[in-house]
Write an enzyme that holds these catalytic residues in place. Sequence first.
Site, PDB file in Angstrom:
ATOM      1  N   ASP A  61       0.845  -1.184   0.000  1.00  0.00           N
ATOM      2  CA  ASP A  61       0.000   0.000   0.000  1.00  0.00           C
ATOM      3  C   ASP A  61       0.887   1.242   0.000  1.00  0.00           C
ATOM      4  O   ASP A  61       1.684   1.446   0.910  1.00  0.00           O
ATOM      5  CB  ASP A  61      -0.894  -0.027   1.237  1.00  0.00           C
ATOM      6  CG  ASP A  61      -1.780   1.190   1.309  1.00  0.00           C
ATOM      7  OD1 ASP A  61      -2.697   1.276   0.483  1.00  0.00           O
ATOM      8  OD2 ASP A  61      -1.531   2.058   2.154  1.00  0.00           O
ATOM      9  N   THR A  94      -3.440   5.026  -3.754  1.00  0.00           N
ATOM     10  CA  THR A  94      -2.349   5.774  -3.122  1.00  0.00           C
ATOM     11  C   THR A  94      -1.035   5.623  -3.885  1.00  0.00           C
ATOM     12  O   THR A  94      -0.270   6.574  -3.986  1.00  0.00           O
ATOM     13  CB  THR A  94      -2.146   5.309  -1.669  1.00  0.00           C
ATOM     14  OG1 THR A  94      -1.921   3.906  -1.662  1.00  0.00           O
ATOM     15  CG2 THR A  94      -3.347   5.611  -0.833  1.00  0.00           C
ATOM     16  N   THR A  95      -0.798   4.417  -4.417  1.00  0.00           N
ATOM     17  CA  THR A  95       0.417   4.222  -5.203  1.00  0.00           C
ATOM     18  C   THR A  95       0.313   5.002  -6.502  1.00  0.00           C
ATOM     19  O   THR A  95       1.241   5.706  -6.889  1.00  0.00           O
ATOM     20  CB  THR A  95       0.622   2.722  -5.502  1.00  0.00           C
ATOM     21  OG1 THR A  95       0.448   1.996  -4.304  1.00  0.00           O
ATOM     22  CG2 THR A  95       1.991   2.459  -6.073  1.00  0.00           C
ATOM     23  N   ASP A 389      -9.059  -1.136   2.250  1.00  0.00           N
ATOM     24  CA  ASP A 389      -9.204  -0.527   0.924  1.00  0.00           C
ATOM     25  C   ASP A 389     -10.559  -0.882   0.326  1.00  0.00           C
ATOM     26  O   ASP A 389     -11.254  -0.033  -0.233  1.00  0.00           O
ATOM     27  CB  ASP A 389      -8.102  -1.028  -0.036  1.00  0.00           C
ATOM     28  CG  ASP A 389      -6.756  -0.381   0.252  1.00  0.00           C
ATOM     29  OD1 ASP A 389      -6.665   0.366   1.240  1.00  0.00           O
ATOM     30  OD2 ASP A 389      -5.803  -0.625  -0.516  1.00  0.00           O
TER      31      ASP A 389
HETATM   32  P1  ADP Z   1      -3.100   1.838  -5.749  1.00  0.00           P
HETATM   33  O1  ADP Z   1      -2.494   2.074  -4.411  1.00  0.00           O
HETATM   34  O2  ADP Z   1      -2.799   2.948  -6.693  1.00  0.00           O
HETATM   35  O3  ADP Z   1      -4.534   1.469  -5.687  1.00  0.00           O
HETATM   36  P2  ADP Z   1      -2.694  -0.876  -6.566  1.00  0.00           P
HETATM   37  O4  ADP Z   1      -1.487  -1.708  -6.323  1.00  0.00           O
HETATM   38  O5  ADP Z   1      -3.919  -1.214  -5.823  1.00  0.00           O
HETATM   39  O6  ADP Z   1      -2.283   0.614  -6.335  1.00  0.00           O
HETATM   40  O7  ADP Z   1      -2.988  -0.958  -8.124  1.00  0.00           O
HETATM   41  C1  ADP Z   1      -4.041  -0.277  -8.713  1.00  0.00           C
HETATM   42  C2  ADP Z   1      -4.030  -0.449 -10.199  1.00  0.00           C
HETATM   43  O8  ADP Z   1      -4.168  -1.825 -10.552  1.00  0.00           O
HETATM   44  C3  ADP Z   1      -5.196   0.270 -10.836  1.00  0.00           C
HETATM   45  O9  ADP Z   1      -4.776   0.952 -11.972  1.00  0.00           O
HETATM   46  C4  ADP Z   1      -6.153  -0.850 -11.171  1.00  0.00           C
HETATM   47  O10 ADP Z   1      -6.993  -0.538 -12.270  1.00  0.00           O
HETATM   48  C5  ADP Z   1      -5.207  -1.965 -11.515  1.00  0.00           C
HETATM   49  N1  ADP Z   1      -5.825  -3.289 -11.385  1.00  0.00           N
HETATM   50  C6  ADP Z   1      -6.434  -3.810 -10.318  1.00  0.00           C
HETATM   51  N2  ADP Z   1      -6.907  -5.048 -10.576  1.00  0.00           N
HETATM   52  C7  ADP Z   1      -6.574  -5.325 -11.850  1.00  0.00           C
HETATM   53  C8  ADP Z   1      -6.755  -6.457 -12.721  1.00  0.00           C
HETATM   54  N3  ADP Z   1      -7.395  -7.548 -12.303  1.00  0.00           N
HETATM   55  N4  ADP Z   1      -6.265  -6.376 -13.962  1.00  0.00           N
HETATM   56  C9  ADP Z   1      -5.625  -5.270 -14.379  1.00  0.00           C
HETATM   57  N5  ADP Z   1      -5.408  -4.190 -13.627  1.00  0.00           N
HETATM   58  C10 ADP Z   1      -5.880  -4.195 -12.376  1.00  0.00           C
HETATM   59 MG    MG Z   2      -5.443  -0.195  -4.885  1.00  0.00          MG
END
Ligand code: ADP
Ligand code: MG
Length: 552
Positions: A61, A94-95, A389
């Site tokens: 996160d 957040t990332t 989340d």
């Molecule tokens: P953040 O802290 O920004 O939420 P995450 O590690 O949760 O970071 O990653 C979020 C990103 O991953 C988003 O752009 C989301 O659309 C993408 N994402 C989540 N699940 C999937 C999936 N099953 N396939 C492709 N992209 C995904």
């Molecule tokens: Mg996320």
Amino acid sequence: MAGQPIFILKEGSKRTRGRDAQSNNIMAAKAVAEAVRTTLGPKGMDKMLVDSMGDVVITNDGATILKEMDIEHPAAKMVVEVSKTQDEQVGDGTTSAAVVAGELLKKAEDLIEQEIHPTIIASGYRLAAEKAVEVLNSLAMNVEMSNRELLVSIAETAMTGKGAEASKKLLSGIAVDAVTSVVDTNGKKTIDKDNISVVKKVGGRIEDSELIPGMIIDKERVHTNMPEKVKDAKIALLNSAIELKDTEVDAEISITSPDQLQSFLDQEEAMLKKIVQKVISSGANVVFCQKGVEDLAQHYLAKAGIFAIRRVKKSDMEKLARATGGKLITNLDEITPEDLGFAKLVEEKKVGGDSMTFVTGCDNPKAVTILLRGGTEHVVDSVDSALEDALRVVGVAIEDEKLVSGGGSPEVEVALRLQEYAATLEGREQLAVKAYSEALEVIPRTLAENAGLDPIDMLMELRSQHEKGMKTAGLDVYEGKVVDMWNNFVVEPLRVKTQVINAATESAVMILRIDDIIASTRAAPGPEEMGGMPPGMGGMPPGMGGMPPGMM
Ligand code: ADP
Ligand code: MG
């Protein structure tokens, strides 16, 4: 006096100006973004953070990582702030926010090299952000609270790639049910997350986690003679201990005969009995006490058939008050039947070998608890943060009723629309808008990189699909293909995306507009600091420790 330098700053203050200041700040901000980049998306990796006490947190996160990293550089801190704000506002993304902020600054650096003034870049970025939000809004689809399936997909997307991966189906369902049960539908839908408690219990499997329509207190009843189960519970919530007060002044009682001792003890007993009697006459059949309950009092309470637990956490007491409609009682003398809370059932149950107290059928049906299980403390903690989340995004989706597809699809679409928009602009702002659009592609690019895919190929394919009008085309990171994210149920609340745009732009612009850094030395520097670089400033401040970008 020509040629004589004039000092306007205190001795030891350090000043960096112009390009140096800018590139210094940009470098630090980029380093922060770089640090969390590898964790983005379903295939992102985790980080193990060890604090000075040796405690370990494993997380991917962004907000948590940056919080734990103890960053000192002032510009780097501003990017950390982006992530923190994102977390406070929507709980997810957040990332992405930190990564986009870093990329915006990286692109700005190129423009500065081309002699474009930072204020032009700033105003171009602002225009671009406005347009981006507009495009995002046009891409958004509606979601109703009754559409459980779609809400579960939102929760699943938020949990993807986190510690809860293996059981995200079950946990997403739990998250959606928890949030939908606490929605306040008076007027605009709002969610008070305080109504949802999460109780972590190490042991068992993640799949043993469940949603309890009420509260759980991680305590057992104080006396085995007390009932294990109380129906139609009338609950006294005590702030004070059930025991005799210690004498306040050092008093000395001299006892000269066994009779005297006996009568002294009898007297104490009688006093304690009187205190317990007050609880009994209030009509309470359950007592939750924040402080201690003396042995003898336990015995009297048990005799009266009252269920009691002691040393309940203050936060739990407050939640119990909300859930059962009871009042926190500080002075036992003033307890009245109206102060009592109500629940259909108070029951002690075994969870993974330990006894816990379940309070269900509360007066306020909005109080629910998620009982989280998992093999070890680290597993439970990481599931907890993924669940957090999920709870937040489901809440946001219900409040706003707006969704977009994920997997890089909105970023590619917005980038494309921004390119078109840039063409309509005149002057150098056009270049800034173009740079902004390229910066947004960092999301699909990073998703591809982290999944071990070729980022250039993937980006080309994504662009071409979007040019053909496939607005929801995103990256299937498992298959390494570009597919319709909507069909893959990868959906996220609109607010997650608009907040990323707003927060990242704001901070990038703020950092860009700085061309002068004046850092004073700390008051009374210690001898080891004298003569060295002033702390918090200079080329590489202590927190960043000379770490080159890409080290993490
Ligand atoms: P953040 O802290 O920004 O939420 P995450 O590690 O949760 O970071 O990653 C979020 C990103 O991953 C988003 O752009 C989301 O659309 C993408 N994402 C989540 N699940 C999937 C999936 N099953 N396939 C492709 N992209 C995904
Ligand atoms: Mg996320």
